[in-house]
Design a protein around this motif. Structure first.
Motif, PDB file in Angstrom:
ATOM      1  N   ALA A   1       0.821  -1.213   0.000  1.00 62.36           N
ATOM      2  CA  ALA A   1       0.000   0.000   0.000  1.00 62.36           C
ATOM      3  C   ALA A   1       0.853   1.260   0.000  1.00 62.36           C
ATOM      4  O   ALA A   1       0.443   2.283  -0.555  1.00 62.36           O
TER       5      ALA A   1
ATOM      6  N   SER B   1      -2.408   4.380  -6.901  1.00 59.91           N
ATOM      7  CA  SER B   1      -3.833   4.391  -7.272  1.00 59.91           C
ATOM      8  C   SER B   1      -4.071   4.883  -8.693  1.00 59.91           C
ATOM      9  O   SER B   1      -5.037   5.580  -8.966  1.00 59.91           O
TER      10      SER B   1
ATOM     11  N   ASP C   1     -12.155   6.275  -1.963  1.00 57.01           N
ATOM     12  CA  ASP C   1     -11.141   6.892  -1.109  1.00 57.01           C
ATOM     13  C   ASP C   1      -9.743   6.842  -1.728  1.00 57.01           C
ATOM     14  O   ASP C   1      -8.777   7.300  -1.135  1.00 57.01           O
TER      15      ASP C   1
ATOM     16  N   ALA D   1      -8.020   4.152  -2.373  1.00 53.16           N
ATOM     17  CA  ALA D   1      -7.259   2.977  -1.933  1.00 53.16           C
ATOM     18  C   ALA D   1      -7.576   1.766  -2.811  1.00 53.16           C
ATOM     19  O   ALA D   1      -8.719   1.561  -3.228  1.00 53.16           O
TER      20      ALA D   1
ATOM     21  N   GLU E   1      -8.339  -1.992  -3.592  1.00 60.72           N
ATOM     22  CA  GLU E   1      -8.967  -3.152  -2.955  1.00 60.72           C
ATOM     23  C   GLU E   1      -8.791  -4.336  -3.881  1.00 60.72           C
ATOM     24  O   GLU E   1      -9.052  -4.225  -5.083  1.00 60.72           O
TER      25      GLU E   1
END
Length: 66
Positions: free
Chosen positions: A10, A15, A32, A34, A36
């Motif tokens: 991460a 992104s 957001d 992030a 997934e």
């Protein structure tokens, strides 16, 4: 083929959405920003698309573990 497991760092993920563009059933950039991974142990039928998605990651944040 052996089972694969998807991992990502991460702290390296920018992104960009490249992974999602190649394998949208597996990867998703949330509202957001992030990443997934819907299923970290996807079926082998997704392998080719996942390999392309991992290779396309501009920061090298994604990995396939066998």
């Amino acid at each position: 083929m052996t089972a694969m497991r998807l991992t990502f760092d991460a702290s390296r993920c920018c992104s960009s959405g490249m992974c999602e563009s190649f394998a949208p059933d597996v990867f998703e950039i949330g509202d957001d920003g992030a990443l997934e991974i819907h299923d970290p142990n996807p079926p082998d039928s997704e392998r080719a698309r996942i390999q392309v998605a991992v290779a396309a990651c501009p920061t090298g944040a994604l990995a396939i573990e066998e």
